[in-house]
Design a protein around this motif. Structure first.
Motif, PDB file in Angstrom:
ATOM      1  N   GLY A  64      50.122  27.737 163.414  1.00  0.00           N
ATOM      2  CA  GLY A  64      50.670  28.993 162.902  1.00  0.00           C
ATOM      3  C   GLY A  64      50.378  30.160 163.826  1.00  0.00           C
ATOM      4  O   GLY A  64      51.254  30.999 164.091  1.00  0.00           O
ATOM      5  N   ALA A  65      49.150  30.227 164.333  1.00  0.00           N
ATOM      6  CA  ALA A  65      48.781  31.316 165.245  1.00  0.00           C
ATOM      7  C   ALA A  65      49.598  31.250 166.525  1.00  0.00           C
ATOM      8  O   ALA A  65      50.109  32.280 166.996  1.00  0.00           O
ATOM      9  N   LEU A  66      49.738  30.077 167.098  1.00  0.00           N
ATOM     10  CA  LEU A  66      50.517  29.964 168.336  1.00  0.00           C
ATOM     11  C   LEU A  66      51.985  30.300 168.111  1.00  0.00           C
ATOM     12  O   LEU A  66      52.604  30.948 168.957  1.00  0.00           O
ATOM     13  N   ALA A  67      52.529  29.870 166.987  1.00  0.00           N
ATOM     14  CA  ALA A  67      53.926  30.204 166.686  1.00  0.00           C
ATOM     15  C   ALA A  67      54.104  31.717 166.577  1.00  0.00           C
ATOM     16  O   ALA A  67      55.081  32.268 167.082  1.00  0.00           O
ATOM     17  N   ARG A  68      53.144  32.396 165.942  1.00  0.00           N
ATOM     18  CA  ARG A  68      53.206  33.870 165.839  1.00  0.00           C
ATOM     19  C   ARG A  68      53.066  34.521 167.211  1.00  0.00           C
ATOM     20  O   ARG A  68      53.828  35.411 167.571  1.00  0.00           O
ATOM     21  N   ILE A  69      52.078  34.081 167.961  1.00  0.00           N
ATOM     22  CA  ILE A  69      51.784  34.688 169.266  1.00  0.00           C
ATOM     23  C   ILE A  69      52.944  34.499 170.232  1.00  0.00           C
ATOM     24  O   ILE A  69      53.361  35.432 170.924  1.00  0.00           O
ATOM     25  N   LEU A  70      53.474  33.281 170.287  1.00  0.00           N
ATOM     26  CA  LEU A  70      54.528  32.973 171.254  1.00  0.00           C
ATOM     27  C   LEU A  70      55.922  33.295 170.728  1.00  0.00           C
ATOM     28  O   LEU A  70      56.871  33.382 171.505  1.00  0.00           O
ATOM     29  N   GLY A  71      56.051  33.444 169.419  1.00  0.00           N
ATOM     30  CA  GLY A  71      57.348  33.769 168.843  1.00  0.00           C
ATOM     31  C   GLY A  71      58.344  32.623 168.882  1.00  0.00           C
ATOM     32  O   GLY A  71      59.554  32.854 168.876  1.00  0.00           O
ATOM     33  N   ILE A  72      57.818  31.392 168.895  1.00  0.00           N
ATOM     34  CA  ILE A  72      58.682  30.206 168.883  1.00  0.00           C
ATOM     35  C   ILE A  72      58.073  29.175 167.936  1.00  0.00           C
ATOM     36  O   ILE A  72      56.875  29.182 167.689  1.00  0.00           O
ATOM     37  N   PRO A  73      58.904  28.267 167.400  1.00  0.00           N
ATOM     38  CA  PRO A  73      58.381  27.263 166.477  1.00  0.00           C
ATOM     39  C   PRO A  73      57.536  26.200 167.201  1.00  0.00           C
ATOM     40  O   PRO A  73      57.652  26.008 168.422  1.00  0.00           O
ATOM     41  N   TRP A  74      56.693  25.525 166.420  1.00  0.00           N
ATOM     42  CA  TRP A  74      55.768  24.550 166.973  1.00  0.00           C
ATOM     43  C   TRP A  74      56.443  23.494 167.856  1.00  0.00           C
ATOM     44  O   TRP A  74      55.926  23.192 168.944  1.00  0.00           O
ATOM     45  N   PRO A  75      57.562  22.871 167.470  1.00  0.00           N
ATOM     46  CA  PRO A  75      58.162  21.859 168.352  1.00  0.00           C
ATOM     47  C   PRO A  75      58.490  22.407 169.756  1.00  0.00           C
ATOM     48  O   PRO A  75      58.358  21.691 170.752  1.00  0.00           O
ATOM     49  N   GLU A  76      58.874  23.666 169.836  1.00  0.00           N
ATOM     50  CA  GLU A  76      59.137  24.266 171.149  1.00  0.00           C
ATOM     51  C   GLU A  76      57.838  24.502 171.917  1.00  0.00           C
ATOM     52  O   GLU A  76      57.816  24.417 173.147  1.00  0.00           O
ATOM     53  N   ILE A  77      56.759  24.794 171.212  1.00  0.00           N
ATOM     54  CA  ILE A  77      55.462  24.968 171.858  1.00  0.00           C
ATOM     55  C   ILE A  77      55.007  23.654 172.477  1.00  0.00           C
ATOM     56  O   ILE A  77      54.487  23.629 173.593  1.00  0.00           O
ATOM     57  N   VAL A  78      55.222  22.556 171.770  1.00  0.00           N
ATOM     58  CA  VAL A  78      54.851  21.235 172.284  1.00  0.00           C
ATOM     59  C   VAL A  78      55.566  20.973 173.608  1.00  0.00           C
ATOM     60  O   VAL A  78      54.956  20.549 174.596  1.00  0.00           O
ATOM     61  N   THR A  79      56.859  21.253 173.654  1.00  0.00           N
ATOM     62  CA  THR A  79      57.646  21.058 174.872  1.00  0.00           C
ATOM     63  C   THR A  79      57.201  22.015 175.968  1.00  0.00           C
ATOM     64  O   THR A  79      57.037  21.618 177.131  1.00  0.00           O
ATOM     65  N   LEU A  80      56.997  23.269 175.615  1.00  0.00           N
ATOM     66  CA  LEU A  80      56.564  24.283 176.582  1.00  0.00           C
ATOM     67  C   LEU A  80      55.216  23.929 177.191  1.00  0.00           C
ATOM     68  O   LEU A  80      55.022  24.062 178.406  1.00  0.00           O
ATOM     69  N   ALA A  81      54.282  23.461 176.387  1.00  0.00           N
ATOM     70  CA  ALA A  81      52.943  23.125 176.882  1.00  0.00           C
ATOM     71  C   ALA A  81      53.016  22.017 177.926  1.00  0.00           C
ATOM     72  O   ALA A  81      52.403  22.111 178.994  1.00  0.00           O
ATOM     73  N   ARG A  82      53.757  20.970 177.640  1.00  0.00           N
ATOM     74  CA  ARG A  82      53.888  19.860 178.597  1.00  0.00           C
ATOM     75  C   ARG A  82      54.535  20.349 179.892  1.00  0.00           C
ATOM     76  O   ARG A  82      54.069  20.048 180.986  1.00  0.00           O
ATOM     77  N   ARG A  83      55.611  21.130 179.765  1.00  0.00           N
ATOM     78  CA  ARG A  83      56.299  21.650 180.946  1.00  0.00           C
ATOM     79  C   ARG A  83      55.371  22.534 181.774  1.00  0.00           C
ATOM     80  O   ARG A  83      55.335  22.441 182.999  1.00  0.00           O
TER      81      ARG A  83
END
Length: 91
Positions: A63-82
């Protein structure tokens, strides 16, 4: 460079699987580092502070990362790997 090789050889490893694994696993600490870096790149030290004080559960972290980054968790997973692979290419 070693983590990049590990990720490329193990495409099933994601932020979710690394966080679910044991803390002595090869992916747990690098995953935490990249999540902190993503928060820093978005909002500097205040964003990192928000991340670290968000709570210890997976739901609070997500939840914190989604708020901070302004994107949903599945996109964070992809962004982190990239982002891990991008950083590995420059070193």
């Amino acid at each position: 460079m070693l983590f990049r090789s590990y990720l490329r050889g193990n495409p099933s490893v994601t932020v979710d699987t690394a966080l679910a694994g044991p803390r002595n696993d090869r992916g747990w600490y690098p995953t935490g580092a990249i999540l902190a870096l993503l928060a820093y790149e978005q909002g500097g030290f205040p964003a990192v502070r928000e991340l670290y004080t968000s709570g210890a559960s997976d739901a609070e972290l997500k939840g914190a990362l989604a708020r901070i980054l302004g994107i949903p968790w599945p996109e964070i997973v992809t962004l982190a790997r990239r982002r891990i692979l991008e950083l590995s290419e420059t070193n």
